[in-house]
Design an enzyme around this catalytic site. Structure first.
Site, PDB file in Angstrom:
ATOM      1  N   CYS A  10       0.820  -1.226   0.000  1.00  0.00           N
ATOM      2  CA  CYS A  10       0.000   0.000   0.000  1.00  0.00           C
ATOM      3  C   CYS A  10       0.850   1.271   0.000  1.00  0.00           C
ATOM      4  CB  CYS A  10      -1.013  -0.053   1.145  1.00  0.00           C
ATOM      5  SG  CYS A  10      -2.465   0.973   0.808  1.00  0.00           S
ATOM      6  N   GLU A  65      -1.550  -8.888   4.238  1.00  0.00           N
ATOM      7  CA  GLU A  65      -1.431  -9.253   5.669  1.00  0.00           C
ATOM      8  C   GLU A  65      -2.809  -9.467   6.312  1.00  0.00           C
ATOM      9  OE1 GLU A  65      -1.158  -6.218   4.558  1.00  0.00           O
ATOM     10  OE2 GLU A  65      -2.149  -4.843   5.982  1.00  0.00           O
ATOM     11  N   HIS A  69      -3.682  -5.330   0.670  1.00  0.00           N
ATOM     12  CA  HIS A  69      -3.190  -5.674   2.014  1.00  0.00           C
ATOM     13  C   HIS A  69      -3.194  -7.190   2.218  1.00  0.00           C
ATOM     14  CE1 HIS A  69      -2.661  -1.782   4.003  1.00  0.00           C
ATOM     15  NE2 HIS A  69      -3.608  -1.362   3.193  1.00  0.00           N
TER      16      HIS A  69
END
Ligand code: MN
Length: 233
Positions: free
Chosen positions: A109, A213, A211
C-alpha cells in the site's frame, strides 16, 4: 535460522503522546511465514540506518498515509493526507539505504507508493478525483470487499502467487502514476490501476497495492510473505 524482518512503523502524534506503531497483522504474517518481526521506529541518521540494516535480513514496508507530493514535484491536492515530516525523512533514508544494500523488500500500500517515489516515480493523488473508474479502490466500510487483480504471466509475482487472477482487498485512494526507475508493473485491475510492481535487477523487491497481511488465510496472499522470508534466508 529464521530471518529477522524489519517492519517499518507508522507514526502518529495527533492529540496523543507521539507514538510509533504497526498493526499486528503485519508481524503475525511475518511469523506465519517463518520470520522474526522487528519493529523499526523513526531514525533520521543514515549511518545508523546502515548499521541497523546489517542486522536485518529483509524489510517489510506497511501501509500508512500519503507520500508528500513535493517528493515527486507536485503540489498537494485536497484529498492528500501526508505522513508526518519526520516519518517522511526517516522513510526515504530507510528505503534509499535498503535499496543501495539490495535488501529483500516486500512493500504494501503506502509502502509500494514510497518505493515508487524513492525510485523517481509519481503518484495519482486521489483515484476518485483523477480517474474515471467503476471500480472501488478505497473501501473503508466493508471488510470483506475485494476486486479482481490480473497478474502478468512473465512476472516474479506470478511465480510467487501461481495464478493469473486473484481477489484482493482494496483500501487505497492513491496509486502509481509514472513508474520509478527499474520498476515493472506486474498486476492491474480492469481500469488499468497498477496493483503490483517489482524490480527486475534486484534480488527481491516486490510491492502490492492491496493488504495481503489481512488475507493470510488464503495461500495466495500468504505466499507473498513466504517469498519475502525465503529471499531473506
Ligand atoms: Mn485497488
Amino acid at each position: 535460522m529464521k530471518p529477522i524482518i524489519g517492519i517499518n512503523c507508522d507514526y502518529e502524534e495527533e492529540g496523543k503522546q507521539p507514538y510509533s506503531f504497526t498493526y499486528r497483522d503485519y508481524s503475525e504474517a511475518v511469523v506465519a511465514a517463518g520470520g522474526i518481526p522487528f519493529l523499526l521506529p523513526i531514525i533520521k541518521d543514515k549511518s545508523d540506518v546502515e548499521l541497523l540494516l546489517k542486522k536485518i535480513a529483509g524489510l517489510l514496508l506497511p501501509g500508512g498515509n500519503d507520500v508528500p507530493p513535493q517528493r515527486y514535484g507536485e503540489e498537494r491536492q485536497e484529498k492528500t493526507v501526508c505522513v508526518h515530516p519526520d516519518k517522511d525523512t526517516s522513510d526515504f533514508i530507510l528505503v534509499g539505504t535498503s535499496i543501495q544494500m539490495k535488501k529483500p523488500i516486500l512493500a504494501i500500500c503506502y509502502g509500494i507508493q514510497l518505493v515508487n517515489v524513492a525510485l523517481g516515480g509519481s503518484l495519482i493523488q486521489d483515484i476518485p478525483s483523477e480517474v474515471k473508474t467503476p471500480i472501488i479502490h478505497k473501501d473503508s466500510q466493508n471488510k470483506r470487499y475485494t476486486h479482481t487483480v490480473t497478474i502478468r504471466k512473465d512476472s516474479l509475482l506470478h511465480k510467487i502467487i501461481g495464478t493469473d487472477r486473484i481477489e484482493a482487498n482494496s483500501t487505497h485512494h492513491q496509486a502509481i502514476k509514472r513508474l520509478g526507475k527499474g520498476l515493472k508493473d506486474t498486476a492491474h485491475t480492469a481500469d488499468g490501476i497498477i496493483e503490483a510492481i517489482e524490480c527486475r535487477d534486484y534480488p527481491f523487491l516486490v510491492g502490492v497495492q492491496w493488504h495481503p497481511e489481512r488475507m493470510t488465510g488464503s495461500p495466495y496472499h500468504l505466499a507473498l510473505f513466504n517469498a519475502l522470508i525465503k529471499a531473506s534466508e
